[in-house]
Design a protein around this motif. Sequence first.
Motif, PDB file in Angstrom:
ATOM      1  N   HIS A   5       0.860  -1.180   0.000  1.00 22.92           N
ATOM      2  CA  HIS A   5       0.000   0.000   0.000  1.00 22.92           C
ATOM      3  C   HIS A   5       0.897   1.232   0.000  1.00 22.92           C
ATOM      4  O   HIS A   5       1.534   1.556   0.994  1.00 22.92           O
ATOM      5  CB  HIS A   5      -0.920   0.007   1.225  1.00 22.92           C
ATOM      6  CG  HIS A   5      -1.889   1.160   1.240  1.00 22.92           C
ATOM      7  ND1 HIS A   5      -2.732   1.413   2.304  1.00 22.92           N
ATOM      8  CD2 HIS A   5      -2.155   2.133   0.318  1.00 22.92           C
ATOM      9  CE1 HIS A   5      -3.461   2.483   2.045  1.00 22.92           C
ATOM     10  NE2 HIS A   5      -3.126   2.938   0.860  1.00 22.92           N
ATOM     11  N   LEU A   6       0.967   1.900  -1.125  1.00 23.57           N
ATOM     12  CA  LEU A   6       1.734   3.142  -1.255  1.00 23.57           C
ATOM     13  C   LEU A   6       0.809   4.328  -1.054  1.00 23.57           C
ATOM     14  O   LEU A   6      -0.305   4.366  -1.599  1.00 23.57           O
ATOM     15  CB  LEU A   6       2.379   3.238  -2.638  1.00 23.57           C
ATOM     16  CG  LEU A   6       3.676   2.481  -2.895  1.00 23.57           C
ATOM     17  CD1 LEU A   6       4.093   2.666  -4.346  1.00 23.57           C
ATOM     18  CD2 LEU A   6       4.792   2.962  -1.965  1.00 23.57           C
ATOM     19  N   TRP A   7       1.305   5.309  -0.296  1.00 23.46           N
ATOM     20  CA  TRP A   7       0.515   6.502  -0.002  1.00 23.46           C
ATOM     21  C   TRP A   7       1.336   7.709  -0.457  1.00 23.46           C
ATOM     22  O   TRP A   7       2.309   8.095   0.159  1.00 23.46           O
ATOM     23  CB  TRP A   7       0.237   6.571   1.495  1.00 23.46           C
ATOM     24  CG  TRP A   7      -0.759   7.608   1.912  1.00 23.46           C
ATOM     25  CD1 TRP A   7      -0.602   8.956   1.898  1.00 23.46           C
ATOM     26  CD2 TRP A   7      -2.070   7.368   2.440  1.00 23.46           C
ATOM     27  NE1 TRP A   7      -1.720   9.581   2.373  1.00 23.46           N
ATOM     28  CE2 TRP A   7      -2.645   8.631   2.718  1.00 23.46           C
ATOM     29  CE3 TRP A   7      -2.810   6.217   2.703  1.00 23.46           C
ATOM     30  CZ2 TRP A   7      -3.931   8.763   3.261  1.00 23.46           C
ATOM     31  CZ3 TRP A   7      -4.083   6.346   3.241  1.00 23.46           C
ATOM     32  CH2 TRP A   7      -4.637   7.612   3.511  1.00 23.46           C
ATOM     33  N   ALA A  26       1.569   5.618 -12.065  1.00 19.75           N
ATOM     34  CA  ALA A  26       0.582   5.219 -11.060  1.00 19.75           C
ATOM     35  C   ALA A  26      -0.283   4.095 -11.618  1.00 19.75           C
ATOM     36  O   ALA A  26      -0.586   3.106 -10.935  1.00 19.75           O
ATOM     37  CB  ALA A  26      -0.277   6.413 -10.656  1.00 19.75           C
ATOM     38  N   LEU A  29       1.569   0.852 -11.486  1.00 21.53           N
ATOM     39  CA  LEU A  29       1.596   0.276 -10.143  1.00 21.53           C
ATOM     40  C   LEU A  29       0.267  -0.399  -9.818  1.00 21.53           C
ATOM     41  O   LEU A  29       0.244  -1.539  -9.323  1.00 21.53           O
ATOM     42  CB  LEU A  29       1.895   1.370  -9.110  1.00 21.53           C
ATOM     43  CG  LEU A  29       3.319   1.926  -9.097  1.00 21.53           C
ATOM     44  CD1 LEU A  29       3.387   3.189  -8.238  1.00 21.53           C
ATOM     45  CD2 LEU A  29       4.310   0.884  -8.577  1.00 21.53           C
ATOM     46  N   VAL A  30      -0.817   0.301 -10.095  1.00 23.60           N
ATOM     47  CA  VAL A  30      -2.139  -0.248  -9.793  1.00 23.60           C
ATOM     48  C   VAL A  30      -2.372  -1.532 -10.581  1.00 23.60           C
ATOM     49  O   VAL A  30      -2.868  -2.536 -10.046  1.00 23.60           O
ATOM     50  CB  VAL A  30      -3.230   0.798 -10.096  1.00 23.60           C
ATOM     51  CG1 VAL A  30      -4.621   0.167 -10.014  1.00 23.60           C
ATOM     52  CG2 VAL A  30      -3.115   1.975  -9.123  1.00 23.60           C
ATOM     53  N   LEU A  36      -2.774   2.000  -4.205  1.00 24.63           N
ATOM     54  CA  LEU A  36      -2.198   3.336  -4.249  1.00 24.63           C
ATOM     55  C   LEU A  36      -3.204   4.367  -3.780  1.00 24.63           C
ATOM     56  O   LEU A  36      -4.331   4.442  -4.293  1.00 24.63           O
ATOM     57  CB  LEU A  36      -1.750   3.673  -5.683  1.00 24.63           C
ATOM     58  CG  LEU A  36      -1.126   5.056  -5.904  1.00 24.63           C
ATOM     59  CD1 LEU A  36       0.172   5.207  -5.105  1.00 24.63           C
ATOM     60  CD2 LEU A  36      -0.869   5.302  -7.386  1.00 24.63           C
ATOM     61  N   TYR A  51      -4.651  10.903 -11.430  1.00 23.55           N
ATOM     62  CA  TYR A  51      -4.337   9.757 -10.565  1.00 23.55           C
ATOM     63  C   TYR A  51      -5.586   8.915 -10.313  1.00 23.55           C
ATOM     64  O   TYR A  51      -5.525   7.687 -10.278  1.00 23.55           O
ATOM     65  CB  TYR A  51      -3.740  10.243  -9.245  1.00 23.55           C
ATOM     66  CG  TYR A  51      -2.355  10.823  -9.392  1.00 23.55           C
ATOM     67  CD1 TYR A  51      -1.242   9.991  -9.388  1.00 23.55           C
ATOM     68  CD2 TYR A  51      -2.162  12.190  -9.536  1.00 23.55           C
ATOM     69  CE1 TYR A  51       0.031  10.514  -9.526  1.00 23.55           C
ATOM     70  CE2 TYR A  51      -0.896  12.726  -9.672  1.00 23.55           C
ATOM     71  CZ  TYR A  51       0.207  11.881  -9.675  1.00 23.55           C
ATOM     72  OH  TYR A  51       1.475  12.406  -9.821  1.00 23.55           O
ATOM     73  N   ALA A  56      -6.109   5.134  -8.636  1.00 30.64           N
ATOM     74  CA  ALA A  56      -5.697   5.436  -7.272  1.00 30.64           C
ATOM     75  C   ALA A  56      -6.867   5.942  -6.447  1.00 30.64           C
ATOM     76  O   ALA A  56      -7.776   6.593  -6.977  1.00 30.64           O
ATOM     77  CB  ALA A  56      -4.585   6.485  -7.274  1.00 30.64           C
TER      78      ALA A  56
END
Length: 353
Positions: A5-7, A26, A29-30, A36, A51, A56
């Motif tokens: 889990h990136l914030w 982004a 990554l998702v 995200l 995003y 995200a």
Amino acid sequence: MTELHLWLRHEPRTTERRTPIVPSDARRLVDSGVRLTVEESPQRIFPIEEYEAAGAAVAPAGSWVSAPRAAVILGLKELPDEPGELPHRHIFFGHAYKRQPGAEALLGRFAAGGGSLLDLEYLVDDDGRRLAAFGFWAGYLGAALAVRQHRGSLVAPLVPGSKEELDETLRPVAGDEEFTALVIGALGRSGRGARVAFRTAGIEPTCWDLAETRDLDRPALLAHDVLVNCVLATTPVPPFLREEDLDDPSRRLRTLCDVTCDVGSPLNVLPVYDRTTEWDDPARRLRKEPPLDLIAIDNLPSLLPRESSTDFSAALVLQLLEFGVGGAWGRCLDRFHQACRELGIVEKEFGDD
């Protein structure tokens, strides 16, 4: 493997328009299974809607303080002064491992909260080479601002723009025939960027690197109009400029740009100033006669936020897709623990009360 889990947090500095992850990355990554969350940010160069369209989740600016503890908080520059305890893993440029001002306080906040700092400056490969860096654009902008300052055309406050707009201001002008410039650290990323900017301005700089700085020719250094320093020392080296050099009556040097801005560090190769310069006052006079102006802005690439963010994100996303306990990220964590030990900071164990 536990879901990452990136914030992506909002940057509190008003002049910071960059982002470590652009919307296209982004999406990558998702699509790879990363959860995200992206905070809203009034100055980020990419709008929050891009995003959200990439998959995200959106959160209010500054809400990372209440993020799930397992979330990894991603940013670029300094954190706000509160909260006093940091329980999360944070990824950003901490500038805290060489006893810079505020280093002990920052690392103490991580130790108190049980969190950790994964410093982007120390995200390196097996040979110690940085895996994601803004160096090229920092060097490019440092040289560009130095050229404009030397020509008398640098106007405050600085305003972010595009490379095309910046290059238009660098076109050769009458009087440049005698313009001499020196880039120290010319073979690195920042040095390469500085060389490109000088050549865009029609100026062929003198290029120094390790070979030339082992036995520094100070008279030759002082004989240039402009100096752009791109060296960030990791071990003690003799300074390139000293206070007595600034008062040398033979000094031709008129504009000094320090791309690295290692002010306050005992490894600073330019210990002739004690504070950085800002967007609203980019050049500060160090000597009146003969004049010597300093440019030392510690977020130069934010003046070209779209270009610099896109390049940085392309490199960082590859590392985030391999985020884990070993490899480059493991080295980052080891360096954090080492820095705490060096300062005598006792870390709180994760899960302690």
